[in-house]
Design an enzyme around this catalytic site. Structure first.
Site, mmCIF file in Angstrom:
data_model
loop_
_atom_site.group_PDB
_atom_site.id
_atom_site.type_symbol
_atom_site.label_atom_id
_atom_site.label_comp_id
_atom_site.label_asym_id
_atom_site.label_seq_id
_atom_site.Cartn_x
_atom_site.Cartn_y
_atom_site.Cartn_z
ATOM 1 N N CYS A 46 6.064 -5.311 15.909
ATOM 2 C CA CYS A 46 5.627 -4.324 16.914
ATOM 3 C C CYS A 46 4.191 -4.662 17.332
ATOM 4 O O CYS A 46 3.342 -4.925 16.490
ATOM 5 C CB CYS A 46 5.704 -2.901 16.359
ATOM 6 S SG CYS A 46 7.382 -2.413 15.948
ATOM 7 N N GLU A 92 0.834 -1.198 0.000
ATOM 8 C CA GLU A 92 0.000 0.000 0.000
ATOM 9 C C GLU A 92 0.868 1.247 0.000
ATOM 10 O O GLU A 92 1.981 1.224 0.531
ATOM 11 C CB GLU A 92 -0.902 0.008 1.240
ATOM 12 C CG GLU A 92 -1.959 -1.077 1.163
ATOM 13 C CD GLU A 92 -2.809 -1.194 2.421
ATOM 14 O OE1 GLU A 92 -4.023 -1.075 2.310
ATOM 15 O OE2 GLU A 92 -2.243 -1.391 3.499
ATOM 16 N N GLY A 125 6.670 -2.029 6.418
ATOM 17 C CA GLY A 125 8.046 -2.530 6.331
ATOM 18 C C GLY A 125 9.017 -1.701 7.138
ATOM 19 O O GLY A 125 8.711 -0.600 7.584
ATOM 20 N N GLU A 126 10.195 -2.292 7.335
ATOM 21 C CA GLU A 126 11.255 -1.591 8.044
ATOM 22 C C GLU A 126 12.314 -1.186 7.014
ATOM 23 O O GLU A 126 13.055 -2.033 6.514
ATOM 24 C CB GLU A 126 11.838 -2.509 9.137
ATOM 25 C CG GLU A 126 13.092 -2.013 9.806
ATOM 26 C CD GLU A 126 13.067 -0.542 10.216
ATOM 27 O OE1 GLU A 126 12.126 -0.101 10.892
ATOM 28 O OE2 GLU A 126 14.014 0.179 9.836
ATOM 29 N N CYS A 156 -1.209 5.909 10.364
ATOM 30 C CA CYS A 156 -0.023 5.158 10.789
ATOM 31 C C CYS A 156 -0.403 3.829 11.402
ATOM 32 O O CYS A 156 -1.242 3.767 12.297
ATOM 33 C CB CYS A 156 0.755 5.925 11.838
ATOM 34 S SG CYS A 156 1.658 7.266 11.153
ATOM 35 N N CYS A 174 0.937 -2.668 15.878
ATOM 36 C CA CYS A 174 0.907 -2.318 14.450
ATOM 37 C C CYS A 174 0.205 -3.399 13.629
ATOM 38 O O CYS A 174 0.352 -4.591 13.903
ATOM 39 C CB CYS A 174 2.334 -2.131 13.962
ATOM 40 S SG CYS A 174 2.450 -1.664 12.232
ATOM 41 N N CYS A 188 3.497 8.532 1.327
ATOM 42 C CA CYS A 188 4.028 7.577 2.290
ATOM 43 C C CYS A 188 4.210 6.254 1.556
ATOM 44 O O CYS A 188 3.237 5.666 1.085
ATOM 45 C CB CYS A 188 3.039 7.435 3.451
ATOM 46 S SG CYS A 188 3.551 6.223 4.681
ATOM 47 N N CYS A 226 6.101 -7.113 7.089
ATOM 48 C CA CYS A 226 7.128 -6.586 7.992
ATOM 49 C C CYS A 226 7.476 -7.659 9.016
ATOM 50 O O CYS A 226 6.606 -8.395 9.468
ATOM 51 C CB CYS A 226 6.605 -5.339 8.706
ATOM 52 S SG CYS A 226 7.834 -4.562 9.779
HETATM 53 N N1 SAH Z 1 9.219 0.353 10.395
HETATM 54 C C1 SAH Z 1 9.318 1.779 10.368
HETATM 55 C C2 SAH Z 1 8.358 2.465 9.418
HETATM 56 C C3 SAH Z 1 6.942 1.960 9.365
HETATM 57 S S1 SAH Z 1 5.880 2.270 10.746
HETATM 58 C C4 SAH Z 1 9.207 2.338 11.769
HETATM 59 O O1 SAH Z 1 9.055 1.562 12.703
HETATM 60 O O2 SAH Z 1 9.359 3.529 11.943
HETATM 61 C C5 SAH Z 1 5.516 3.991 10.674
HETATM 62 C C6 SAH Z 1 5.125 4.588 12.017
HETATM 63 O O3 SAH Z 1 3.785 4.231 12.394
HETATM 64 C C7 SAH Z 1 6.004 4.109 13.141
HETATM 65 O O4 SAH Z 1 6.327 5.160 14.010
HETATM 66 C C8 SAH Z 1 5.093 3.109 13.814
HETATM 67 O O5 SAH Z 1 5.523 2.830 15.095
HETATM 68 C C9 SAH Z 1 3.769 3.822 13.742
HETATM 69 N N2 SAH Z 1 2.615 2.967 14.008
HETATM 70 C C10 SAH Z 1 2.500 1.634 13.817
HETATM 71 N N3 SAH Z 1 1.281 1.203 14.201
HETATM 72 C C11 SAH Z 1 0.603 2.272 14.659
HETATM 73 C C12 SAH Z 1 -0.735 2.472 15.164
HETATM 74 N N4 SAH Z 1 -1.600 1.483 15.224
HETATM 75 N N5 SAH Z 1 -1.085 3.733 15.514
HETATM 76 C C13 SAH Z 1 -0.223 4.770 15.384
HETATM 77 N N6 SAH Z 1 1.021 4.649 14.891
HETATM 78 C C14 SAH Z 1 1.436 3.418 14.537
#
Ligand code: SAH
Length: 360
Positions: free
Chosen positions: A116, A92, A176-177, A353, A119, A105, A112
């Site tokens: 986390c 996406e 993804g990271e 996010c 997420c 974005c 991924c």
């Molecule tokens: N892997 C990278 C980039 C992708 S995540 C990273 O960790 O930064 C992009 C951002 O969205 C990160 O800060 C992540 O922690 C945040 N994020 C993930 N799930 C979320 C959620 N449910 N609500 C708000 N932010 C979230």
């Protein structure tokens, strides 16, 4: 027969491709101009003869991905694209029309591996890294959308420097990271800068804190923006919500991050999701957490972006109340920390996010 992806060809390969079809060389130039605008199909290439467009359609495709679904937020400012890659993996990307320009974005991986706990993007694990072209093509999808979109009533942006119809900002914050795919992300950013003229300072890479990857960015040395997804101010709490915390300590991550930002005196962005547990008790928003966070960033050139958690149905966290968010923020402000609360865009289309996911 598998179709040739013209976007993946070099200029001379594209010339050979068209001359092998019995066409004059200049067609290659015409096609490549359309490709660089993100043309999704040959029917859009209006200056090619109809029979050539049909012939091309039979043996080739334009980009290395195609749009399978397109969702528009109710306010018309955010568009999410569900894209299918050639091996049928889906990713996406999100286009956000903002007061400062058009920001895209992009995803850096299909799926991924980071796991986390808050997420959605990581729920099905990692499928594979994306290629430079697959990341770049996401920008072109957004660019094409901007050029072909006729929302005449959309307000003209106040800061006239970004053309309303151009992508002006990139955030590598999709699925993804990025620092597990660092060389392709770097290759992509180089191309976005050279081929689309997007300034380094308008490009942000967000990481959960892969220290060797941050050092690769240091070695590369371009003045892009770095964002660290911190989300907890001590390792013990961080390990409960982000498995990567078992590998790298906050100390190691922040040392690497400052090495990067010190290169060009760039401001570091720290992302901090505000999380409550299933019963609504604070997880990382206590006074003690705020004070620990202050210690991590004290005296540094840094901005703390507070992100109220966006609901993901498989996860039973809660989002703290507005008051709790402000109380947490006030402690940071009182201690001289530059902070803001992230405005969520596209929550109604599951593109805020952490909501990016393959929902079929
Ligand atoms: N892997 C990278 C980039 C992708 S995540 C990273 O960790 O930064 C992009 C951002 O969205 C990160 O800060 C992540 O922690 C945040 N994020 C993930 N799930 C979320 C959620 N449910 N609500 C708000 N932010 C979230």
């Amino acid at each position: 027969m598998t179709k040739t992806i013209l976007f993946n060809l070099t200029n001379s390969e594209l010339e050979k491709f068209v001359t092998d079809m019995g066409q004059p060389k200049f067609r290659a130039k015409q096609i490549s101009e359309w490709l660089s605008r993100g043309a999704p199909d040959f029917a859009s290439m209006k200056n090619l003869p109809a029979n050539l467009r049909n012939d091309l359609d039979a043996c080739a495709q334009t980009l290395p991905l195609r749009v399978v679904r397109r969702l528009q937020s109710a306010d018309g400012q955010t568009t999410k694209f569900l894209l299918e890659l050639n091996d049928c993996e889906q990713i996406e990307c999100v286009l956000m029309r903002t007061s400062y320009g058009n920001s895209v974005c992009v995803s850096s991986q299909a799926g991924c591996a980071m796991g986390c706990r808050f997420c959605a993007s990581t729920l099905l694990g990692l499928k594979r890294n994306l290629t430079v072209n697959e990341i770049f093509a996401q920008i072109l999808v957004a660019q094409w959308e901007l050029r072909t979109d006729n929302f005449a009533d959309r307000p003209i942006r106040p800061n006239g420097d970004a053309n309303n119809n151009d992508v002006s900002h990139i955030v590598v914050m999709g699925t993804g990271e990025p620092l597990q795919n660092t060389q392709n992300v770097i290759g992509f950013i180089e191309r976005a800068n050279h081929e689309m003229g997007i300034g380094w300072r308008r490009i942000t890479v967000s990481t959960c804190g892969i220290v060797p990857g941050i050092d690769e960015l240091v070695a590369w040395g371009r003045p892009i923006n770095l964002a660290i997804s911190l989300h907890a101010p001590n390792d013990e709490l961080r390990r409960k919500i982000m498995p990567i915390a078992n590998k790298y300590s906050i100390r190691e991550i922040m040392d690497a991050a400052w090495r990067f930002t010190d290169l060009h005196n760039r401001q570091l962005m720290i992302e901090y999701i505000l999380l409550g547990d299933a019963d609504g008790n604070p997880v990382n928003t206590t006074t003690e957490c705020a004070e620990q966070l202050v210690e991590i960033v004290r005296g540094k050139n840094c901005m703390v972006n507070l992100i109220p958690w966006n609901a993901v149905s498989e996860r039973d966290w809660t989002s703290p109340s507005g008051n709790a968010v402000h109380r947490f923020q006030d402690i940071l402000i009182k201690n001289g920390v530059h902070t803001r609360i992230r405005r969520e865009r596209g929550t109604d289309i599951g593109s805020a996010c952490g909501q990016l996911r393959i929902s079929g």
